[in-house]
Enzyme design. Structure first.
Site, short mmCIF file in Angstrom:
data_model
loop_
_atom_site.label_atom_id
_atom_site.label_comp_id
_atom_site.label_asym_id
_atom_site.label_seq_id
_atom_site.Cartn_x
_atom_site.Cartn_y
_atom_site.Cartn_z
N THR A 6 0.82 -1.22 0.00
CA THR A 6 0.00 0.00 0.00
C THR A 6 0.86 1.27 0.00
O THR A 6 2.03 1.25 0.34
CB THR A 6 -0.95 0.01 1.21
OG1 THR A 6 -0.20 0.00 2.42
CG2 THR A 6 -1.90 -1.18 1.18
N ASP A 7 0.22 2.36 -0.37
CA ASP A 7 0.89 3.66 -0.38
C ASP A 7 0.41 4.50 0.81
O ASP A 7 -0.32 4.00 1.67
CB ASP A 7 0.67 4.37 -1.72
CG ASP A 7 -0.79 4.70 -2.00
OD1 ASP A 7 -1.64 4.65 -1.07
OD2 ASP A 7 -1.10 5.02 -3.16
N ALA A 8 0.78 5.76 0.84
CA ALA A 8 0.43 6.64 1.95
C ALA A 8 -1.08 6.84 2.08
O ALA A 8 -1.58 7.15 3.16
CB ALA A 8 1.12 8.00 1.80
N GLY A 9 -1.80 6.60 1.00
CA GLY A 9 -3.25 6.74 1.02
C GLY A 9 -3.97 5.49 1.52
O GLY A 9 -5.19 5.46 1.63
N VAL A 58 -4.05 2.55 0.00
CA VAL A 58 -4.52 1.69 -1.08
C VAL A 58 -3.30 1.07 -1.77
O VAL A 58 -2.17 1.53 -1.61
CB VAL A 58 -5.39 2.45 -2.11
CG1 VAL A 58 -6.65 3.00 -1.44
CG2 VAL A 58 -4.61 3.56 -2.78
#
Length: 140
Positions: A21-24, A26
């Site tokens: 996942t990324d910082a968001g 997702v």
């Protein structure tokens, strides 16, 4: 004796981890490509061709020649995904597959992948080895 019919398309079940996942929160878009690569590897193994052994035995590798992907929705941490592979076209040294990353049957990413079979000694296109070609013929 006939072989059992293989499920079409092939589906590989996986889970989304923090590292995907990324910082968001997702799945980072490039990781869908990793998921699809894993599914293709598992698909070949399910056909009876574990990738490392196949490459070593036949002196070939499959490389991505072209890939078109549509991102349709986000996958999130801990989602269980089914990543599918279906061979839709084959040439002497080329294999085209459709792939999808799905959560609960809903497509989150769909791709059209063109693979080239290359001779590992020279990295030039070469025929798909006969055992795999015949297995693909019998499944599609």
């Amino acid at each position: 004796m006939t072989e059992p019919r293989r499920e079409v398309p092939f589906a590989f079940r996986m889970r989304v981890y923090y590292e995907d996942t990324d910082a968001g929160g997702v799945v980072y878009y490039a990781n869908y490509l990793k998921f699809m690569e894993r599914a293709r590897t598992e698909w070949l193994a399910a056909l009876g061709f574990p990738l490392a052994t196949f490459e070593r035995t036949h002196g070939v590798a499959f490389v991505v020649r072209r890939l078109e992907i549509d991102f349709l929705g986000p996958a999130r941490l801990n989602d269980a995904l089914d990543v599918t592979v279906e061979a839709v076209e084959r040439g002497a040294s080329r294999l085209v597959a459709t792939q999808s990353c799905r959560r609960d049957g809903i497509a989150l990413a769909n791709a059209h992948v063109t693979l080239a079979c290359v001779d590992k000694a020279h990295w030039r296109p070469t025929r798909i080895p006969k055992p795999l070609s015949e297995a693909l013929e019998s499944t599609g």
